[in-house]
Design a protein around this motif. Sequence first.
Motif, mmCIF file in Angstrom:
data_model
loop_
_atom_site.group_PDB
_atom_site.id
_atom_site.type_symbol
_atom_site.label_atom_id
_atom_site.label_comp_id
_atom_site.label_asym_id
_atom_site.label_seq_id
_atom_site.Cartn_x
_atom_site.Cartn_y
_atom_site.Cartn_z
ATOM 1 N N UNK A 183 0.925 -1.188 -0.043
ATOM 2 C CA UNK A 183 0.079 0.009 -0.121
ATOM 3 C C UNK A 183 0.654 1.355 -0.103
ATOM 4 N N UNK A 184 0.570 2.190 -1.077
ATOM 5 C CA UNK A 184 1.330 3.696 -0.895
ATOM 6 C C UNK A 184 1.204 4.246 0.382
ATOM 7 N N UNK A 185 2.579 4.658 0.912
ATOM 8 C CA UNK A 185 2.646 5.387 2.302
ATOM 9 C C UNK A 185 3.134 6.834 2.067
ATOM 10 N N UNK A 186 4.084 7.010 1.284
ATOM 11 C CA UNK A 186 4.526 8.421 0.702
ATOM 12 C C UNK A 186 4.978 8.867 -0.518
ATOM 13 N N UNK A 187 5.078 9.824 -1.158
ATOM 14 C CA UNK A 187 5.821 10.056 -2.565
ATOM 15 C C UNK A 187 6.739 11.149 -2.145
ATOM 16 N N UNK B 225 -1.959 18.743 9.866
ATOM 17 C CA UNK B 225 -2.607 19.804 9.458
ATOM 18 C C UNK B 225 -2.475 20.858 8.091
ATOM 19 N N UNK B 226 -1.292 20.051 7.472
ATOM 20 C CA UNK B 226 -1.074 20.546 6.116
ATOM 21 C C UNK B 226 -1.938 20.370 5.281
ATOM 22 N N UNK B 227 -2.094 21.324 4.184
ATOM 23 C CA UNK B 227 -3.110 21.213 3.289
ATOM 24 C C UNK B 227 -3.046 19.756 2.105
ATOM 25 N N UNK B 228 -4.176 19.395 1.864
ATOM 26 C CA UNK B 228 -3.803 17.962 1.036
ATOM 27 C C UNK B 228 -3.667 18.469 -0.372
ATOM 28 N N UNK B 229 -2.892 17.682 -0.917
ATOM 29 C CA UNK B 229 -2.430 17.701 -2.524
ATOM 30 C C UNK B 229 -2.813 16.672 -3.179
ATOM 31 N N UNK C 97 -2.301 18.991 -7.675
ATOM 32 C CA UNK C 97 -3.144 19.979 -7.596
ATOM 33 C C UNK C 97 -3.247 20.031 -5.939
ATOM 34 N N UNK C 98 -3.041 21.424 -5.476
ATOM 35 C CA UNK C 98 -3.177 21.745 -3.957
ATOM 36 C C UNK C 98 -4.647 21.989 -3.764
ATOM 37 N N UNK C 99 -4.854 21.633 -2.533
ATOM 38 C CA UNK C 99 -6.496 22.086 -2.023
ATOM 39 C C UNK C 99 -6.364 23.615 -1.945
ATOM 40 N N UNK D 118 -2.036 3.878 -13.464
ATOM 41 C CA UNK D 118 -2.320 5.357 -13.007
ATOM 42 C C UNK D 118 -2.761 5.149 -11.506
ATOM 43 N N UNK D 119 -2.126 6.020 -10.709
ATOM 44 C CA UNK D 119 -2.489 6.178 -9.294
ATOM 45 C C UNK D 119 -2.742 7.573 -8.884
ATOM 46 N N UNK D 120 -3.776 7.801 -8.261
ATOM 47 C CA UNK D 120 -4.112 9.190 -7.643
ATOM 48 C C UNK D 120 -4.160 8.996 -6.459
ATOM 49 N N UNK D 121 -3.372 9.785 -5.467
ATOM 50 C CA UNK D 121 -3.264 9.855 -4.135
ATOM 51 C C UNK D 121 -3.224 11.260 -3.506
ATOM 52 N N UNK D 122 -3.923 11.070 -2.388
ATOM 53 C CA UNK D 122 -3.949 12.564 -1.741
ATOM 54 C C UNK D 122 -2.912 12.474 -0.437
ATOM 55 N N UNK D 123 -2.059 13.558 -0.826
ATOM 56 C CA UNK D 123 -0.940 13.562 0.450
ATOM 57 C C UNK D 123 -0.789 14.859 0.896
ATOM 58 N N UNK D 124 -0.193 14.848 2.242
ATOM 59 C CA UNK D 124 0.055 16.050 3.019
ATOM 60 C C UNK D 124 1.921 16.146 3.148
ATOM 61 N N UNK D 125 2.154 17.352 3.008
ATOM 62 C CA UNK D 125 3.613 17.607 3.083
ATOM 63 C C UNK D 125 4.217 17.101 4.445
ATOM 64 N N UNK D 126 5.258 16.279 4.622
ATOM 65 C CA UNK D 126 5.888 15.779 5.888
ATOM 66 C C UNK D 126 4.930 15.076 6.537
#
Length: 96
Positions: free
Chosen positions: A13-17, A69-73, A92-94, A57-65
């Motif tokens: 399972x993807x955990x980080x990019x 509380x950081x914005x979703x991208x 694409x940033x939230x 193709x994989x679409x993931x929602x990520x947070x910096x670090x």
Amino acid sequence: MEHVVLKTSANGAPTAVVSSGRQWAVSAEPVRWFERVSWWEAQRRMPTGLSRVDVEVLQVQVRLGSNPHSALTTMTLVRDGLGGSWRLRESVADAA
């Protein structure tokens, strides 16, 4: 397209990019699909060694670090068929 590193858990399972030296933590269940390769738009014959017609193709929602509380991208990643690595198609940033 920029090459990125997709880190995964023991079960795959993807955990980080990792993109441009920054690590983004996966914050939601990824969405995976396959798209048809339009190789004929750029070449008259299928390139040697490219016997596949679909790309992952994989679409993931990520947070910096590790900041929860950081914005979703939302990142859209495309599997590189030659080496199996991933490339960043879109980020694409939230806006909220």
